[in-house]
Scaffold this active site. Structure first.
Site, PDB file in Angstrom:
ATOM      1  N   ASP A 195       5.476  10.407  -2.309  1.00  0.00           N
ATOM      2  CA  ASP A 195       4.032  10.449  -2.541  1.00  0.00           C
ATOM      3  C   ASP A 195       3.705  11.727  -3.288  1.00  0.00           C
ATOM      4  OD1 ASP A 195       1.287  10.481  -2.488  1.00  0.00           O
ATOM      5  OD2 ASP A 195       1.105  10.217  -0.314  1.00  0.00           O
ATOM      6  N   HIS A 227       2.451   6.858  -2.869  1.00  0.00           N
ATOM      7  CA  HIS A 227       1.287   6.972  -1.988  1.00  0.00           C
ATOM      8  C   HIS A 227       0.996   5.667  -1.261  1.00  0.00           C
ATOM      9  CE1 HIS A 227      -2.329   8.693  -0.385  1.00  0.00           C
ATOM     10  NE2 HIS A 227      -3.111   7.824  -0.996  1.00  0.00           N
ATOM     11  N   SER A 246      -4.725   8.543   3.583  1.00  0.00           N
ATOM     12  CA  SER A 246      -5.299   9.001   2.319  1.00  0.00           C
ATOM     13  C   SER A 246      -6.690   9.596   2.585  1.00  0.00           C
ATOM     14  CB  SER A 246      -5.352   7.830   1.328  1.00  0.00           C
ATOM     15  OG  SER A 246      -5.704   8.259   0.046  1.00  0.00           O
TER      16      SER A 246
END
Length: 387
Positions: A328, A361, A152
């Protein structure tokens, strides 16, 4: 056989030399908190830097003695016999400036005013964090990293390492990330920030002096963010449309007239989001949330090249592993493919894995055997190089 790294103790380093920031400001007299796991080899060639995402910290693996449920946020990945094997690698977890977990940030004392920085803490960027991390590596006498790993926002830092210090890492491992945020992602961040800023207890960022916390704004910000971390399928499987204590909508018995309510928590997903928001508001700093989401928004290495991502990656010379997850939607696979294409255009050594995982995610934090298998195989190859 896998096991934990055991009990760990955070360390800290103070830097007297000011850190120049992308904004033109400087961060003076700052401290970085970090943890290490494993042993640095004689050649100092087996160090792996782990970069954290929005609400994480330097505590990547292991536990704190005397503290229940204190496992590091990537403990399932890092440790003896795990994909990032601390029997072979020296792993460094670092807390970035601006955070609220020990490194100098809005909660710390400003060297000039002798009161907490609060809203006066300077704006920080991904590039600023990478520069600070490089200084930490200097202090640890590590000239070149075997790898920089992040997921991320941490993945953005790993990418930035390959551009700012191309000769100081041999591998860049970027997981569930993107070369910049989409307009939709920036919009989610702005709504979350407005929830904090408009909380009456925010006091323009100087709420410490008022002995209060903007908990309501933080709760809403976390709820908004958490929705984006999960896939629709994951939410449906975990919560569906289940109503707490009922198989269907509650029935008004006539005794109270309150069976239906516009304010009560009825659906299981409501209960879950409020629980997450409540937890977050008790340990995270509001000013840190504003700083870190802005750093997310600002990251865009292609901006200096007229939006040309291929041109931006011309400086990179290390090898790359890029990983994405099919569900995601916040950092969708096509964003990872943009990174891969830019690297392939320069004939860089890049491996790409797109994992069919249902978790959204958050998959980069979970123990998916295919995902961990990819990382294990990649680190096995790095270990052979570092031997």
């Amino acid at each position: 056989m896998t096991s934990s790294v055991g009990h760990v103790t955070p360390q800290s380093l103070h830097f007297a030399e000011a850190l120049p920031l992308q904004s033109g400001a400087q961060l003076r007299d700052y401290t970085l908190v970090y943890e290490t796991y494993g042993t640095l080899n004689a050649a100092r060639s087996n160090a792996v830097l782990v970069c954290h995402a929005l609400n994480a910290s330097h505590h990547v693996a292991g536990t704190y003695e005397g503290q229940a449920k204190s496992e590091g946020w990537w403990d399932n990945l890092i440790g003896p016999g795990k994909p990032l094997d601390t029997n072979r690698f020296f792993v460094i977890g670092v807390n970035n400036p601006g955070s609220c977990f020990g490194s100098t940030g809005p909660m710390q004392i400003h060297p000039d005013t002798r009161v907490p920085y609060g809203a006066d803490f300077p704006v920080v960027t991904v590039e600023d964090w990478v520069d600070a991390q490089a200084r930490l590596c200097d202090a640890l006498c590590i000239e070149q990293l075997a790898a920089v790993l992040g997921g991320s926002l941490g993945g953005m830092q790993a990418l930035s390492w390959s551009l700012r210090f191309p000769d100081r890492l041999r591998h860049c491992i970027a997981v569930a990330t993107a070369p910049n945020l989409s307009a939709q992602n920036i919009a989610f961040n702005e709504v979350a920030r407005r929830a904090i800023i408009t909380d009456p207890d925010f006091h323009e960022g100087h709420f410490y002096a008022h002995n209060t916390l903007p908990r309501r704004g933080l709760r809403v910000a976390r709820m908004i963010g958490h929705i984006t971390y999960l896939s629709d399928d994951a939410m449906e499987a975990k919560f569906g449309r289940r109503i707490r204590g009922h198989g269907s909508l509650p029935v008004d018995t006539g005794n109270t007239g309150l069976a239906y309510s516009t304010q009560a928590i009825e659906f299981e997903i409501e209960s879950y989001l409020r629980h997450q928001g409540d937890k977050f508001s008790e340990y995270f700093d509001a000013n840190t949330y504003l700083l870190i989401t802005r750093a997310l928004d600002y990251f865009d290495p292609a901006r200096a090249f007229g939006g040309d991502l291929t041109a931006a990656f011309a400086a990179a010379v290390c090898k790359f592993l890029v990983i994405s997850f099919t569900t995601d939607w916040r950092f969708a696979p096509q964003r990872s493919r943009e990174i891969v294409k830019a690297l392939v255009d320069h004939k860089r050594d890049v491996s790409y894995a797109e994992i069919a995982a249902p978790h959204g995610h958050d998959a980069f934090l979970l123990d998916d055997p295919r995902y961990h298998g990819v990382l294990r195989a990649y680190f096995d190859n790095i270990a052979k190089e570092a031997a």
